[in-house]
Design a protein around this motif. Structure first.
Motif, PDB file in Angstrom:
ATOM      1  N   MET A   1       0.851  -1.198   0.000  1.00 54.78           N
ATOM      2  CA  MET A   1       0.000   0.000   0.000  1.00 54.78           C
ATOM      3  C   MET A   1       0.886   1.248   0.000  1.00 54.78           C
ATOM      4  O   MET A   1       1.907   1.281   0.691  1.00 54.78           O
ATOM      5  N   LYS A   2       0.496   2.238  -0.814  1.00 55.47           N
ATOM      6  CA  LYS A   2       1.275   3.475  -0.928  1.00 55.47           C
ATOM      7  C   LYS A   2       0.357   4.667  -0.856  1.00 55.47           C
ATOM      8  O   LYS A   2      -0.676   4.670  -1.530  1.00 55.47           O
ATOM      9  N   VAL A   3       0.714   5.671  -0.071  1.00 55.13           N
ATOM     10  CA  VAL A   3      -0.043   6.921  -0.116  1.00 55.13           C
ATOM     11  C   VAL A   3       0.939   8.071  -0.215  1.00 55.13           C
ATOM     12  O   VAL A   3       2.083   7.969   0.231  1.00 55.13           O
ATOM     13  N   LYS A   4       0.465   9.166  -0.797  1.00 51.17           N
ATOM     14  CA  LYS A   4       1.311  10.338  -0.934  1.00 51.17           C
ATOM     15  C   LYS A   4       0.825  11.370   0.076  1.00 51.17           C
ATOM     16  O   LYS A   4      -0.364  11.697   0.135  1.00 51.17           O
ATOM     17  N   ILE A   5       1.736  11.876   0.882  1.00 54.05           N
ATOM     18  CA  ILE A   5       1.397  12.954   1.822  1.00 54.05           C
ATOM     19  C   ILE A   5       2.315  14.107   1.463  1.00 54.05           C
ATOM     20  O   ILE A   5       3.527  14.037   1.684  1.00 54.05           O
TER      21      ILE A   5
END
Ligand code: AR6
Length: 187
Positions: free
Chosen positions: A1-5
């Motif tokens: 899982m990858k998220v951009k912050i």
């Protein structure tokens, strides 16, 4: 899982942290800094003896009584792909986490990120600190870990390119994934 912050990628992967190709990896050490089992043993055995030599020197010069819980120090990565190893000490728990244990665990993540920034490190991998031999509740520990990292990213926007959690089993990966989804849904 990858998220951009902001411009930082926060990723969760299943794997062995000793194989991670980030500039730094974090070791879930103990206060002695002399190695141990679990992820600590794996990092020292794959990284080679130079890491332990540096730890001994740090003990002698900076921490004769051992590294306090929640603090962090840095050594080179020896034979690892990562250039640096950041050694930190999480709290020892007995199940459900107390507020004090949560604070100490949060300090371990925060101090590791601070030292990384000081050394101009842009990518870093963490294991799930304190959830093995140190027996902290995995769900609670994952929330502390993720909230601390997300807050650090928000306070230091544009610093890290990637902060990765390298989780040893599918089981712990799923716990982190669920916690991250919960955190993102309420923020
Ligand atoms: N890569 C990623 N994660 C790993 C690896 C690996 N190669 N090996 C184990 N884990 P632990 P702690 C996971 O016990 O609870 C040591 O003896 C493991 O499945 O390594 O902070 C130290 O010397 C678990 O999810 O660290 C200390 O005495 C997580 O890493 C004490 O254990 C943490 O488990 C520290 O205990």
């Amino acid at each position: 899982m990858k998220v951009k912050i902001g411009s930082t990628t926060l990723s969760l992967v299943v794997g062995d942290i000793t194989e991670a190709d980030t500039q730094a990896i974090v070791n879930a050490a103990n206060s002695s800094l002399m190695g141990g089992l679990g992820v600590d043993g794996a990092i020292h055995s794959k990284g080679g003896p130079s890491i332990l030599e540096e730890c001994k020197e740090i003990r002698k010069t900076l921490y004769p009584d051992g590294l306090p819980t929640g603090e962090a120090i840095i050594t080179s990565g020896g034979n690892l792909k990562a250039k640096y190893v950041i050694h930190t000490v999480g709290p020892i728990c007995s199940g459900v986490m107390t507020e004090k244990e949560k604070k100490l665990l949060s300090n371990a993540y925060r101090n590791s990120l601070s030292i990384a920034k000081k050394y101009n490190i842009k990518s870093i991998s963490f294991p799930s600190i304190s959830t093995g031999a140190y027996r902290c509740n995995k769900k609670e520990a994952s929330k502390v870990a993720l909230n601390t990292v997300i807050n650090f990213i928000k306070e230091n926007p544009d610093w890290f390119e990637e902060i990765r959690f390298v989780l040893f089993t599918e089981d712990i990966y799923q716990i982190y994934k669920q916690s991250l989804e919960e955190i993102l849904n309420v923020s």
